[in-house]
Write a protein that holds these residues in place. Structure first.
Motif, PDB file in Angstrom:
ATOM      1  N   GLU A  69     -10.966 -12.774  -8.095  1.00 61.52           N
ATOM      2  CA  GLU A  69     -10.648 -13.579  -6.905  1.00 61.52           C
ATOM      3  C   GLU A  69     -11.748 -13.499  -5.856  1.00 61.52           C
ATOM      4  O   GLU A  69     -12.115 -14.498  -5.240  1.00 61.52           O
ATOM      5  N   ARG A  70     -12.267 -12.292  -5.655  1.00 59.12           N
ATOM      6  CA  ARG A  70     -13.266 -12.086  -4.612  1.00 59.12           C
ATOM      7  C   ARG A  70     -14.700 -12.321  -5.108  1.00 59.12           C
ATOM      8  O   ARG A  70     -15.645 -12.137  -4.359  1.00 59.12           O
ATOM      9  N   GLU A  71     -14.784 -12.728  -6.376  1.00 61.25           N
ATOM     10  CA  GLU A  71     -16.090 -13.034  -6.982  1.00 61.25           C
ATOM     11  C   GLU A  71     -17.074 -11.878  -6.781  1.00 61.25           C
ATOM     12  O   GLU A  71     -18.223 -12.052  -6.377  1.00 61.25           O
ATOM     13  N   PHE A 127      -3.926 -10.299   0.799  1.00 59.96           N
ATOM     14  CA  PHE A 127      -4.870  -9.215   1.078  1.00 59.96           C
ATOM     15  C   PHE A 127      -4.539  -8.455   2.365  1.00 59.96           C
ATOM     16  O   PHE A 127      -4.956  -7.316   2.538  1.00 59.96           O
ATOM     17  N   ALA A 128      -3.819  -9.067   3.280  1.00 60.37           N
ATOM     18  CA  ALA A 128      -3.680  -8.537   4.641  1.00 60.37           C
ATOM     19  C   ALA A 128      -2.669  -7.400   4.740  1.00 60.37           C
ATOM     20  O   ALA A 128      -1.784  -7.237   3.903  1.00 60.37           O
ATOM     21  N   THR A 129      -2.817  -6.631   5.816  1.00 58.67           N
ATOM     22  CA  THR A 129      -1.776  -5.724   6.289  1.00 58.67           C
ATOM     23  C   THR A 129      -1.084  -6.440   7.441  1.00 58.67           C
ATOM     24  O   THR A 129      -1.709  -6.751   8.451  1.00 58.67           O
ATOM     25  N   PHE A 130       0.188  -6.744   7.259  1.00 59.16           N
ATOM     26  CA  PHE A 130       0.932  -7.538   8.242  1.00 59.16           C
ATOM     27  C   PHE A 130       1.589  -6.625   9.272  1.00 59.16           C
ATOM     28  O   PHE A 130       2.195  -5.612   8.924  1.00 59.16           O
ATOM     29  N   VAL A 131       1.465  -6.988  10.533  1.00 60.22           N
ATOM     30  CA  VAL A 131       2.084  -6.235  11.622  1.00 60.22           C
ATOM     31  C   VAL A 131       3.011  -7.169  12.395  1.00 60.22           C
ATOM     32  O   VAL A 131       2.638  -8.305  12.724  1.00 60.22           O
ATOM     33  N   VAL A 149       3.799  -4.145   7.044  1.00 56.59           N
ATOM     34  CA  VAL A 149       4.122  -4.506   5.661  1.00 56.59           C
ATOM     35  C   VAL A 149       2.847  -4.864   4.911  1.00 56.59           C
ATOM     36  O   VAL A 149       1.958  -5.515   5.460  1.00 56.59           O
ATOM     37  N   SER A 150       2.749  -4.438   3.646  1.00 52.14           N
ATOM     38  CA  SER A 150       1.584  -4.790   2.836  1.00 52.14           C
ATOM     39  C   SER A 150       1.938  -4.717   1.356  1.00 52.14           C
ATOM     40  O   SER A 150       2.868  -4.000   0.958  1.00 52.14           O
ATOM     41  N   ASP A 151       1.212  -5.476   0.556  1.00 57.15           N
ATOM     42  CA  ASP A 151       1.352  -5.429  -0.897  1.00 57.15           C
ATOM     43  C   ASP A 151       0.732  -4.119  -1.379  1.00 57.15           C
ATOM     44  O   ASP A 151      -0.486  -3.955  -1.358  1.00 57.15           O
ATOM     45  N   ASN A 152       1.564  -3.195  -1.822  1.00 54.70           N
ATOM     46  CA  ASN A 152       1.078  -1.862  -2.188  1.00 54.70           C
ATOM     47  C   ASN A 152       0.188  -1.862  -3.421  1.00 54.70           C
ATOM     48  O   ASN A 152      -0.634  -0.960  -3.601  1.00 54.70           O
ATOM     49  N   LEU A 153       0.317  -2.853  -4.288  1.00 56.82           N
ATOM     50  CA  LEU A 153      -0.569  -2.931  -5.441  1.00 56.82           C
ATOM     51  C   LEU A 153      -1.938  -3.468  -5.051  1.00 56.82           C
ATOM     52  O   LEU A 153      -2.911  -3.300  -5.776  1.00 56.82           O
ATOM     53  N   ARG A 154      -1.999  -4.133  -3.893  1.00 56.22           N
ATOM     54  CA  ARG A 154      -3.266  -4.692  -3.425  1.00 56.22           C
ATOM     55  C   ARG A 154      -3.891  -3.759  -2.388  1.00 56.22           C
ATOM     56  O   ARG A 154      -4.686  -2.901  -2.722  1.00 56.22           O
ATOM     57  N   LYS A 155      -3.531  -3.904  -1.114  1.00 56.53           N
ATOM     58  CA  LYS A 155      -4.167  -3.046  -0.108  1.00 56.53           C
ATOM     59  C   LYS A 155      -3.897  -1.574  -0.368  1.00 56.53           C
ATOM     60  O   LYS A 155      -4.731  -0.714  -0.103  1.00 56.53           O
ATOM     61  N   GLY A 156      -2.737  -1.280  -0.907  1.00 53.13           N
ATOM     62  CA  GLY A 156      -2.409   0.117  -1.176  1.00 53.13           C
ATOM     63  C   GLY A 156      -3.117   0.713  -2.366  1.00 53.13           C
ATOM     64  O   GLY A 156      -3.044   1.919  -2.592  1.00 53.13           O
TER      65      GLY A 156
END
Length: 342
Positions: free
Chosen positions: A24-26, A292-296, A314-321
Motif C-alpha cells: 500500500e505504501r509502495e 493508518f491513523a490513531t483516532f482521538v 482508538v486504533s487498528d491494533n494490527l496496523r498502528k499497533g
C-alpha cells in the motif's frame, strides 16, 4: 534503487498485514522474501493486493546474508533464535515481539514520537516495535506532552481479540455462534468466555497484581516518551475482532485547555481528531479498521485535578499497533541511515 526485504511470520495476522502495508505504501523493494516455521513452508501468501503470490520459505534454512531489512512477527521464542542470526549477517531486524523492547541497546520506536532514538540501532542491528496498546497511546500523548509536560497517565484499555492472534479471533466467532444456537461456549484461548463478555486480564499476572500487558504499557511509555511520566494501566479484553480502544486520563505540569488540546491534536502527525460533542461524534473500533491513523475523540478537561485532560483513543491494533509501525520504522531507517532508495 530499493531494498531486499524479508517478512518473517508471513502467514500470521501481523505478517500478512505487513505485506499489505508494504504494498500500500509502495515501500521501495527490489526483492521480497517471506519466511515462517517449517509447518508453513511452501504455503502461498499474496503481496498485498498486487496479485503477486509469494512462496513461504523455512526460516530455519533461510540465509539472511545480503538482505537489508527483516520485519519479524514470529513471537519471542523464535525471535530469540533468529534475530541475532539475521542481525549478525547485516540484515537489520525490526521486531514485533516483546523480547528486545526493554533492552537498553535496542531502540524502541514509534516514528511520530521518538524518531531520533533509531540512531542507536547499529549497537545490535535490531529495532523493537512496541506493544500494540502502547503504540497508539504514545502517538496521542506526544503532542500533549510537548505542549504541557505530562506527569501522570491513567489508562484503561479495551483490547480486541486479534491482539491474541488468529486463535483469539476464532474463539470469539465460535463462542458467539455457539451461544446463538444454544451450544456451550467453552473458553480455550482466553481464561473466561469472551463472547458477550469482557475479561480484565491480558497476559500473565505479576507479583504486584498487575498483568504483564499492564507492565508493558508502563515501562514502554517511559522508554519511548519520558522516564519521568507516572503510568498506571488496566488492560481489558473485549469482544471486538479488530481495533483497540483506550480511555486515557492525563495530568500535566502546565495548564492546557480542552480546546487547545484539540487544536494541537488536530495538527499532530499520526493523529486523526474526530471530536464532535454530539451523537456519533467520536470513533469506535469498527471505524478504525484498515486505517493508518490513531483516532482521538472526546477530549475534555478533568475537573478533579489542577491540570488534567481525559480522552478516548482508538486504533487498528494490527496496523498502528504492529504492522504499520514496523513499516514506518523501516521507512525511517531508510531515510536516516540506509539511504539506498531514491
Amino acid at each position: 534503487m530499493g531494498y531486499r526485504v524479508v517478512v518473517a511470520g508471513a502467514t500470521g495476522n501481523v505478517g500478512r498485514e505487513m505485506l499489505a502495508i508494504l504494498a500500500e505504501r509502495e515501500f521501495p523493494i527490489d526483492e521480497i522474501a517471506v519466511v515462517a516455521s517449517s509447518r508453513s513452508t511452501g504455503d502461498q501468501v499474496e503481496f498485498g493486493d498486487t496479485g503477486k503470490m509469494l512462496t513461504v520459505k523455512n526460516i530455519e534454512h533461510f540465509d539472511p546474508a545480503g538482505w537489508d531489512i527483516a520485519l519479524f512477527a514470529i513471537g519471542s521464542e523464535a525471535t530469540k533464535i533468529h534475530a541475532p542470526r539475521f542481525a549478525k549477517a547485516g540484515c537489520t531486524v525490526i521486531d514485533n515481539s516483546s523480547l528486545y523492547r526493554m533492552d537498553p541497546d535496542v531502540p524502541l520506536i514509534v516514528p511520530e514520537v521518538n524518531p531520533e532514538a533509531i540512531d542507536g540501532y547499529a549497537r545490535k542491528n535490531i529495532i523493537a516495535n512496541p506493544n500494540c496498546s502502547t503504540a497508539q497511546m504514545v502517538v496521542a500523548l506526544k503532542p500533549i506532552h510537548d505542549a504541557a509536560k505530562i506527569t501522570r497517565v491513567v489508562v484503561s484499555t479495551y483490547q480486541s481479540v486479534s491482539g491474541a492472534g488468529k486463535a483469539g479471533m476464532d474463539e470469539l466467532f465460535e463462542q458467539s455462534r455457539n451461544i446463538f444456537v444454544g451450544d456451550v461456549a467453552e473458553p480455550k484461548k482466553f481464561t473466561k468466555q469472551i463472547a458477550f463478555n469482557v475479561i480484565p486480564h491480558i497476559d500473565s499476572f505479576l507479583d504486584d497484581g498487575f498483568t504483564k500487558e499492564e507492565w508493558k504499557m508502563v515501562v514502554e511509555t517511559k522508554k519511548i516518551l519520558d522516564p519521568k511520566i507516572k503510568v498506571v494501566a488496566t488492560c481489558v479484553r473485549v469482544p471486538v475482532f479488530v481495533g483497540h480502544s483506550e480511555a486515557i486520563t492525563i495530568e500535566m505540569e502546565n495548564e492546557l485547555s480542552a480546546e487547545d488540546a484539540q487544536r494541537i491534536l488536530r495538527e499532530a502527525p499520526g493523529v486523526m481528531l474526530i471530536d464532535k460533542r454530539e451523537d456519533g461524534g467520536y470513533t469506535t473500533p469498527v471505524e478504525c479498521v484498515g486505517d493508518f491513523a490513531t483516532f482521538v475523540s472526546r477530549v475534555r478537561e478533568d475537573p478533579t485535578v489542577e491540570n488534567g485532560l481525559v480522552l478516548w483513543c482508538v486504533s487498528d491494533n494490527l496496523r498502528k499497533g504492529a504492522a504499520l509501525n514496523a513499516v514506518q520504522i523501516a521507512e525511517l531507517l531508510g531515510r536516516r541511515h540506509l539511504k539506498k532508495a531514491a
